[in-house]
Design a protein around this motif. Structure first.
Motif, short mmCIF file in Angstrom:
data_model
loop_
_atom_site.label_atom_id
_atom_site.label_comp_id
_atom_site.label_asym_id
_atom_site.label_seq_id
_atom_site.Cartn_x
_atom_site.Cartn_y
_atom_site.Cartn_z
N ARG A 146 0.96 -1.26 0.17
CA ARG A 146 -0.42 0.31 0.06
C ARG A 146 0.87 0.92 -0.03
O ARG A 146 -0.49 2.57 0.24
CB ARG A 146 -0.85 -0.12 1.31
N LYS A 147 2.18 1.31 0.55
CA LYS A 147 2.74 2.53 -0.30
C LYS A 147 2.53 3.07 -1.17
O LYS A 147 2.26 2.94 -2.30
CB LYS A 147 4.82 1.51 -0.74
N ILE A 148 2.70 4.91 -1.30
CA ILE A 148 2.04 5.43 -2.00
C ILE A 148 3.03 5.35 -2.83
O ILE A 148 4.24 6.53 -2.52
CB ILE A 148 1.17 6.50 -0.97
N VAL A 149 2.80 5.77 -4.39
CA VAL A 149 3.99 6.23 -5.43
C VAL A 149 3.48 6.91 -6.66
O VAL A 149 1.88 6.61 -6.75
CB VAL A 149 4.51 4.60 -6.31
N GLN A 150 3.44 8.66 -5.96
CA GLN A 150 3.16 9.19 -7.36
C GLN A 150 1.11 9.08 -6.90
O GLN A 150 0.98 8.81 -7.69
CB GLN A 150 3.26 8.90 -8.94
N LYS A 151 0.60 9.05 -5.61
CA LYS A 151 -0.37 9.89 -5.29
C LYS A 151 -0.97 8.30 -5.15
O LYS A 151 -2.72 8.39 -5.11
CB LYS A 151 -1.19 11.22 -5.86
N LYS A 152 0.02 7.42 -5.92
CA LYS A 152 -1.55 6.45 -5.54
C LYS A 152 -0.61 5.00 -5.35
O LYS A 152 0.98 4.77 -5.15
CB LYS A 152 -2.31 5.53 -6.80
N SER A 153 -2.06 3.44 -4.66
CA SER A 153 -0.69 2.85 -3.76
C SER A 153 -0.38 1.94 -4.80
O SER A 153 -0.79 2.38 -5.76
CB SER A 153 -1.57 1.97 -2.91
N VAL A 154 0.76 1.07 -4.53
CA VAL A 154 1.65 0.21 -5.31
C VAL A 154 0.18 -0.68 -5.40
O VAL A 154 -0.01 -0.93 -7.19
CB VAL A 154 2.62 -0.51 -4.85
N GLU A 155 -0.64 -1.07 -4.73
CA GLU A 155 -1.81 -2.19 -5.00
C GLU A 155 -2.57 -1.70 -6.37
O GLU A 155 -3.11 -2.59 -7.55
CB GLU A 155 -2.00 -2.75 -3.96
N GLU A 212 3.14 -11.02 -20.86
CA GLU A 212 4.35 -10.11 -20.57
C GLU A 212 4.58 -8.87 -20.86
O GLU A 212 5.85 -8.06 -19.99
CB GLU A 212 5.01 -10.79 -21.95
N ASN A 213 3.55 -8.41 -21.85
CA ASN A 213 3.79 -6.82 -21.49
C ASN A 213 2.67 -6.50 -19.96
O ASN A 213 4.03 -5.18 -19.60
CB ASN A 213 2.50 -6.12 -21.96
N VAL A 214 2.09 -7.02 -19.38
CA VAL A 214 1.63 -7.84 -17.70
C VAL A 214 3.19 -6.84 -16.97
O VAL A 214 3.46 -6.58 -16.19
CB VAL A 214 0.74 -7.65 -17.06
N ALA A 215 3.76 -8.36 -17.44
CA ALA A 215 5.03 -8.90 -16.64
C ALA A 215 5.89 -7.63 -15.98
O ALA A 215 6.65 -7.48 -15.21
CB ALA A 215 6.18 -10.03 -16.87
N ASP A 216 6.19 -6.76 -17.82
CA ASP A 216 7.28 -5.81 -17.93
C ASP A 216 7.08 -4.49 -17.14
O ASP A 216 7.80 -3.94 -16.29
CB ASP A 216 7.41 -5.20 -19.12
N GLU A 217 5.32 -4.54 -17.26
CA GLU A 217 5.39 -3.17 -16.66
C GLU A 217 5.38 -3.46 -15.11
O GLU A 217 5.67 -2.71 -14.28
CB GLU A 217 3.45 -2.54 -17.09
N LEU A 218 5.18 -4.80 -14.53
CA LEU A 218 4.76 -5.24 -13.17
C LEU A 218 6.67 -4.87 -12.41
O LEU A 218 7.24 -4.27 -11.47
CB LEU A 218 4.85 -6.51 -12.77
N ASN A 219 6.67 -5.37 -13.60
CA ASN A 219 8.48 -5.05 -13.08
C ASN A 219 9.39 -3.58 -12.78
O ASN A 219 10.25 -3.09 -12.34
CB ASN A 219 9.66 -5.87 -14.29
N SER A 220 8.45 -2.15 -13.71
CA SER A 220 9.17 -1.00 -13.92
C SER A 220 8.68 -0.74 -12.00
O SER A 220 8.93 -0.30 -11.92
CB SER A 220 8.51 -1.12 -14.53
N LEU A 221 7.74 -1.52 -11.82
CA LEU A 221 6.54 -0.58 -10.88
C LEU A 221 6.98 -0.84 -9.41
O LEU A 221 7.53 0.06 -9.18
CB LEU A 221 4.61 -1.01 -10.71
N PHE A 222 7.55 -2.19 -10.37
CA PHE A 222 8.39 -2.51 -8.24
C PHE A 222 9.48 -1.92 -7.85
O PHE A 222 9.86 -1.09 -7.39
CB PHE A 222 8.51 -4.13 -8.34
N GLU A 223 10.50 -1.69 -9.35
CA GLU A 223 11.51 -1.15 -8.90
C GLU A 223 11.89 0.79 -8.77
O GLU A 223 12.63 1.18 -7.98
CB GLU A 223 12.32 -1.66 -10.53
N GLN A 224 10.13 1.06 -9.27
CA GLN A 224 10.22 2.47 -8.94
C GLN A 224 9.74 2.67 -7.57
O GLN A 224 10.15 3.47 -6.95
CB GLN A 224 8.99 3.28 -10.45
N ALA A 225 9.02 1.50 -6.89
CA ALA A 225 7.96 2.38 -5.77
C ALA A 225 9.76 1.78 -4.48
O ALA A 225 9.44 1.69 -3.53
CB ALA A 225 7.30 0.89 -5.63
N TYR A 226 9.97 0.33 -4.89
CA TYR A 226 10.94 -0.08 -3.99
C TYR A 226 12.75 -0.21 -3.77
O TYR A 226 13.51 -0.64 -3.29
CB TYR A 226 10.44 -1.86 -3.67
#
Length: 282
Positions: A146-155, A212-226
């Motif tokens: 639930r960490k906030i990244v750019q005004k929205k939570s990761v989930e 595969e596109n979803v996986a790429d986006e999730l990888n980018s999201l988690f690196e941005q957040a954590y």
């Protein structure tokens, strides 16, 4: 009472007249349809005093996020006729009702014009089971999601990534390894692997590309957040890959947990009920 040779089955529809006689709806033609959800074996069982039903409502078209047991509280299910006519009904767990079998035997009438296709009945069973069988992740892990990244939570951002791909995905599985039940202290990272499971049989190559596109986006999201997996102190995403449902083994499923987003909605801010992933049969 219902006899051993009863024709009633889980997923059968009651007629409007029967639903009214059993006081499950207030009027004929209300748009509500009543679906039997008692297990097939429980219907004729003398020790079961009640028949369980859900009072659903007809919808014009199914929502892709609410079919195939993707949401733990709401389900869109499709009924068909021999002539190819279809109706879609939305079910809510909150609208479950119990009817005494003696009353059901007296007033219950099955709407034989509509049938529940095999795949839809499977989804109904999975949806009913998922309410009580879905896994609980460590509170510390869920808090970090639930960490906030750019005004929205990761989930919430995960949900936005999954939304357009939902029709091609079977499930999203999280593997926390030995920490799947551990409340880790602050500063100690959960090491996470994600499997984006897609429907290889129905979706084929296109479904694989979407996953595969979803996986790429999730990888980018988690690196941005954590941060990177090497530097993360909250959640270290070690891998996130698209996986065909035909490649998931029982051994794989015993090591992972299906992740469901329980607390938010893409249509509501901040809180609602939304579930982005489907239920995998094993």
């Amino acid at each position: 009472m219902l006899s051993r040779d009863t024709e009633w089955r889980q997923g059968n529809l009651l007629t409007d007249g029967a639903a009214l006689a059993l006081k499950l709806v207030e009027a004929l033609g209300s748009g509500s349809r009543v679906v039997v959800i008692s297990h097939d074996c429980d219907l004729p069982n003398d020790t079961e005093e009640f028949v369980e039903v859900i009072v659903g409502s007809k919808v014009d078209a199914p929502n892709a996020m609410l079919v195939n047991a993707k949401n733990p509280r709401r389900l869109h299910v499709r009924f068909t006729t021999q002539d190819g006519e279809e109706i879609h009904i939305e079910l809510h767990h909150a609208n479950r009702r119990q009817v005494k079998k003696i009353e059901f035997s007296k007033f219950g009438a099955r709407d034989s014009s509509f049938a529940l296709p095999t795949d839809e009945k499977r989804a109904l069973k999975q949806w009913l089971a998922a309410r009580y069988g879905r896994p609980a992740f460590p509170s510390a892990f869920e808090t970090r999601l639930r960490k906030i990244v750019q005004k929205k939570s990761v989930e919430h951002r995960i949900a936005k990534i999954l939304e357009p791909a939902s029709s091609h995905l079977v499930a999203l599985f999280f593997d926390l390894g030995e920490d799947r039940t551990v409340e880790l202290p602050g500063g100690e990272a959960y090491f996470l692997s994600i499997s984006v499971v897609y429907d290889a049989t129905e979706g084929g190559q296109h479904a694989r590309e979407v996953a595969e596109n979803v996986a790429d986006e999730l990888n980018s999201l988690f690196e941005q957040a954590y941060g990177t997996a090497y530097a993360a102190t909250e959640i270290a995403l070690e891998s996130c890959n698209a996986v065909a449902d035909t490649f998931m083994t029982l051994a794989d499923l015993r090591k992972v947990d299906q992740w469901r987003l329980e607390y938010i909605s893409l249509q509501e801010d901040p809180v609602g009920n939304f579930l982005p992933t489907g239920e995998l049969s094993v």
